[in-house]
Design a protein around this motif. Structure first.
Motif, PDB file in Angstrom:
ATOM      1  N   ILE A  62       0.839  -1.194   0.000  1.00 59.06           N
ATOM      2  CA  ILE A  62       0.000   0.000   0.000  1.00 59.06           C
ATOM      3  C   ILE A  62       0.878   1.249   0.000  1.00 59.06           C
ATOM      4  CG2 ILE A  62      -1.794   1.273   1.246  1.00 59.06           C
ATOM      5  CD1 ILE A  62      -2.719  -1.418   0.015  1.00 59.06           C
ATOM      6  N   VAL A  63       1.976   1.225   0.748  1.00 60.29           N
ATOM      7  CA  VAL A  63       2.911   2.357   0.769  1.00 60.29           C
ATOM      8  C   VAL A  63       3.497   2.560  -0.627  1.00 60.29           C
ATOM      9  CG1 VAL A  63       5.095   3.211   1.724  1.00 60.29           C
ATOM     10  CG2 VAL A  63       3.423   2.111   3.227  1.00 60.29           C
ATOM     11  N   ASN A  64       3.883   1.489  -1.299  1.00 58.86           N
ATOM     12  CA  ASN A  64       4.411   1.592  -2.660  1.00 58.86           C
ATOM     13  C   ASN A  64       3.364   2.147  -3.625  1.00 58.86           C
ATOM     14  OD1 ASN A  64       6.858   0.577  -1.821  1.00 58.86           O
ATOM     15  ND2 ASN A  64       6.447  -1.505  -2.503  1.00 58.86           N
ATOM     16  N   THR A  65       2.127   1.734  -3.444  1.00 61.49           N
ATOM     17  CA  THR A  65       1.039   2.257  -4.266  1.00 61.49           C
ATOM     18  C   THR A  65       0.888   3.750  -4.047  1.00 61.49           C
ATOM     19  OG1 THR A  65      -0.099   0.130  -4.136  1.00 61.49           O
ATOM     20  CG2 THR A  65      -1.430   2.034  -4.788  1.00 61.49           C
ATOM     21  N   LEU A  66       0.953   4.168  -2.802  1.00 57.88           N
ATOM     22  CA  LEU A  66       0.851   5.589  -2.481  1.00 57.88           C
ATOM     23  C   LEU A  66       1.991   6.380  -3.115  1.00 57.88           C
ATOM     24  CD1 LEU A  66      -0.615   7.817  -0.923  1.00 57.88           C
ATOM     25  CD2 LEU A  66       0.764   7.213   1.063  1.00 57.88           C
ATOM     26  N   MET A  67       3.198   5.821  -3.137  1.00 59.86           N
ATOM     27  CA  MET A  67       4.339   6.505  -3.762  1.00 59.86           C
ATOM     28  C   MET A  67       4.102   6.708  -5.255  1.00 59.86           C
ATOM     29  SD  MET A  67       6.325   7.102  -1.263  1.00 59.86           S
ATOM     30  CE  MET A  67       4.846   7.175  -0.271  1.00 59.86           C
ATOM     31  N   LEU A  68       3.495   5.719  -5.904  1.00 58.17           N
ATOM     32  CA  LEU A  68       3.194   5.838  -7.329  1.00 58.17           C
ATOM     33  C   LEU A  68       2.110   6.890  -7.565  1.00 58.17           C
ATOM     34  CD1 LEU A  68       3.756   4.848 -10.184  1.00 58.17           C
ATOM     35  CD2 LEU A  68       2.106   3.008  -9.804  1.00 58.17           C
ATOM     36  N   ILE A  69       1.087   6.907  -6.719  1.00 56.74           N
ATOM     37  CA  ILE A  69       0.017   7.895  -6.850  1.00 56.74           C
ATOM     38  C   ILE A  69       0.563   9.310  -6.621  1.00 56.74           C
ATOM     39  CG2 ILE A  69      -2.123   8.721  -5.774  1.00 56.74           C
ATOM     40  CD1 ILE A  69      -2.828   5.709  -5.347  1.00 56.74           C
ATOM     41  N   ILE A  70       1.449   9.469  -5.646  1.00 56.28           N
ATOM     42  CA  ILE A  70       2.068  10.776  -5.389  1.00 56.28           C
ATOM     43  C   ILE A  70       2.910  11.203  -6.588  1.00 56.28           C
ATOM     44  CG2 ILE A  70       3.800  11.971  -3.982  1.00 56.28           C
ATOM     45  CD1 ILE A  70       2.690  10.360  -1.567  1.00 56.28           C
ATOM     46  N   THR A  71       3.631  10.259  -7.187  1.00 52.52           N
ATOM     47  CA  THR A  71       4.437  10.565  -8.373  1.00 52.52           C
ATOM     48  C   THR A  71       3.567  11.088  -9.502  1.00 52.52           C
ATOM     49  OG1 THR A  71       6.087   8.911  -7.775  1.00 52.52           O
ATOM     50  CG2 THR A  71       6.023   9.592 -10.083  1.00 52.52           C
ATOM     51  N   VAL A  72       2.431  10.442  -9.728  1.00 57.86           N
ATOM     52  CA  VAL A  72       1.511  10.897 -10.767  1.00 57.86           C
ATOM     53  C   VAL A  72       0.992  12.294 -10.433  1.00 57.86           C
ATOM     54  CG1 VAL A  72      -0.728  10.471 -11.859  1.00 57.86           C
ATOM     55  CG2 VAL A  72       0.860   8.587 -11.513  1.00 57.86           C
ATOM     56  N   GLY A  73       0.650  12.512  -9.164  1.00 56.66           N
ATOM     57  CA  GLY A  73       0.157  13.819  -8.744  1.00 56.66           C
ATOM     58  C   GLY A  73       1.188  14.922  -8.927  1.00 56.66           C
ATOM     59  N   LEU A  74       2.444  14.620  -8.652  1.00 59.52           N
ATOM     60  CA  LEU A  74       3.503  15.616  -8.814  1.00 59.52           C
ATOM     61  C   LEU A  74       3.865  15.854 -10.280  1.00 59.52           C
ATOM     62  CD1 LEU A  74       5.914  14.651  -5.888  1.00 59.52           C
ATOM     63  CD2 LEU A  74       4.424  16.655  -6.038  1.00 59.52           C
ATOM     64  N   SER A  75       3.679  14.850 -11.117  1.00 62.62           N
ATOM     65  CA  SER A  75       4.049  15.003 -12.522  1.00 62.62           C
ATOM     66  C   SER A  75       2.939  15.638 -13.367  1.00 62.62           C
ATOM     67  CB  SER A  75       4.470  13.662 -13.119  1.00 62.62           C
ATOM     68  OG  SER A  75       3.408  12.739 -13.114  1.00 62.62           O
ATOM     69  N   GLU A  76       1.701  15.617 -12.882  1.00 61.01           N
ATOM     70  CA  GLU A  76       0.591  16.201 -13.643  1.00 61.01           C
ATOM     71  C   GLU A  76       0.751  17.692 -13.925  1.00 61.01           C
ATOM     72  OE1 GLU A  76      -3.040  15.116 -11.698  1.00 61.01           O
ATOM     73  OE2 GLU A  76      -3.123  13.174 -12.715  1.00 61.01           O
ATOM     74  N   PRO A  77       1.156  18.527 -12.944  1.00 64.30           N
ATOM     75  CA  PRO A  77       1.306  19.960 -13.251  1.00 64.30           C
ATOM     76  C   PRO A  77       2.340  20.239 -14.347  1.00 64.30           C
ATOM     77  CG  PRO A  77       1.344  19.617 -10.882  1.00 64.30           C
ATOM     78  CD  PRO A  77       1.378  18.267 -11.523  1.00 64.30           C
ATOM     79  N   PHE A  78       3.287  19.336 -14.521  1.00 65.87           N
ATOM     80  CA  PHE A  78       4.309  19.505 -15.550  1.00 65.87           C
ATOM     81  C   PHE A  78       3.922  18.829 -16.862  1.00 65.87           C
ATOM     82  CE2 PHE A  78       6.481  19.667 -11.432  1.00 65.87           C
ATOM     83  CZ  PHE A  78       6.994  20.952 -11.505  1.00 65.87           C
ATOM     84  N   GLN A  79       2.717  18.272 -16.911  1.00 65.90           N
ATOM     85  CA  GLN A  79       2.170  17.604 -18.093  1.00 65.90           C
ATOM     86  C   GLN A  79       3.148  16.573 -18.663  1.00 65.90           C
ATOM     87  OE1 GLN A  79       1.093  20.862 -20.642  1.00 65.90           O
ATOM     88  NE2 GLN A  79      -0.675  21.399 -19.401  1.00 65.90           N
ATOM     89  N   LEU A  80       3.577  15.664 -17.786  1.00 65.70           N
ATOM     90  CA  LEU A  80       4.525  14.638 -18.207  1.00 65.70           C
ATOM     91  C   LEU A  80       3.843  13.442 -18.871  1.00 65.70           C
ATOM     92  CD1 LEU A  80       7.057  14.738 -15.232  1.00 65.70           C
ATOM     93  CD2 LEU A  80       7.279  15.764 -17.499  1.00 65.70           C
ATOM     94  N   GLY A  81       2.526  13.319 -18.741  1.00 63.73           N
ATOM     95  CA  GLY A  81       1.793  12.323 -19.510  1.00 63.73           C
ATOM     96  C   GLY A  81       1.487  11.007 -18.827  1.00 63.73           C
ATOM     97  N   LEU A  82       1.815  10.845 -17.549  1.00 64.41           N
ATOM     98  CA  LEU A  82       1.502   9.604 -16.845  1.00 64.41           C
ATOM     99  C   LEU A  82       0.172   9.757 -16.132  1.00 64.41           C
ATOM    100  CD1 LEU A  82       2.519   6.755 -16.037  1.00 64.41           C
ATOM    101  CD2 LEU A  82       3.490   7.810 -13.989  1.00 64.41           C
ATOM    102  N   GLN A  83      -0.721   8.806 -16.354  1.00 69.45           N
ATOM    103  CA  GLN A  83      -2.036   8.826 -15.715  1.00 69.45           C
ATOM    104  C   GLN A  83      -2.385   7.438 -15.217  1.00 69.45           C
ATOM    105  OE1 GLN A  83      -4.784  10.341 -18.605  1.00 69.45           O
ATOM    106  NE2 GLN A  83      -4.171  12.457 -18.273  1.00 69.45           N
ATOM    107  N   ILE A  84      -3.091   7.416 -14.072  1.00 68.39           N
ATOM    108  CA  ILE A  84      -3.555   6.155 -13.494  1.00 68.39           C
ATOM    109  C   ILE A  84      -5.037   6.305 -13.190  1.00 68.39           C
ATOM    110  CG2 ILE A  84      -3.332   4.534 -11.577  1.00 68.39           C
ATOM    111  CD1 ILE A  84      -0.411   5.297 -11.370  1.00 68.39           C
ATOM    112  N   GLN A  85      -5.829   5.343 -13.629  1.00 69.22           N
ATOM    113  CA  GLN A  85      -7.266   5.361 -13.407  1.00 69.22           C
ATOM    114  C   GLN A  85      -7.646   4.472 -12.229  1.00 69.22           C
ATOM    115  OE1 GLN A  85      -6.093   5.167 -16.767  1.00 69.22           O
ATOM    116  NE2 GLN A  85      -6.517   7.335 -16.872  1.00 69.22           N
TER     117      GLN A  85
END
Length: 119
Positions: A62-85
């Motif tokens: 679950i901690v690893n999942t949270l790290m991935l979700i945080i990564t997506v959240g941090l990369s969205e403002p820079f429009q890096l193109g990673l999305q998770i549904q």
């Protein structure tokens, strides 16, 4: 680089994780993931240590999942193109990323165990 390759494998394998953009953006995402894992993961692991103990280490998924979700959240403002549904694609992606990272680290020799021979 290993993080970028691991995330790329998760994008290819897991439905619900998408990447649109140039190849160099994946390298930036890998760097963001590495920074998140370096700074936030130890702190979150410390606070969730009782849950990790009770679940015999399974809560680290679950901690690893949270790290991935945080990564997506941090990369969205820079429009890096990673999305998770959703949570489950993130969970499966974190599992794939962990396995691929471990294999790539082992194959490249980055995680060699050093032995000290006293004398």
């Amino acid at each position: 680089m290993i993080n970028a390759l691991s995330i790329a494998v998760a994008v290819k394998v897991i439905a619900g994780i998408t990447f649109t953009g140039e190849w160099w953006k994946m390298i930036v995402i890998g760097a963001v993931f590495g920074i998140v894992n370096s700074f936030l993961k130890p702190l979150i692991t410390l606070f969730t240590f009782p849950l990790i103990l009770v679940t015999l280490g399974l809560f680290t998924l679950i901690v690893n999942t949270l790290m991935l979700i945080i990564t997506v959240g941090l990369s969205e403002p820079f429009q890096l193109g990673l999305q998770i549904q959703g949570f489950w694609p993130a969970f499966k992606g974190a599992l794939i990323i962990s396995i691929v990272s471990m294999l790539l680290s082992w194959l490249t020799g980055l995680k060699k165990v050093k032995y000290y021979k006293g004398g």
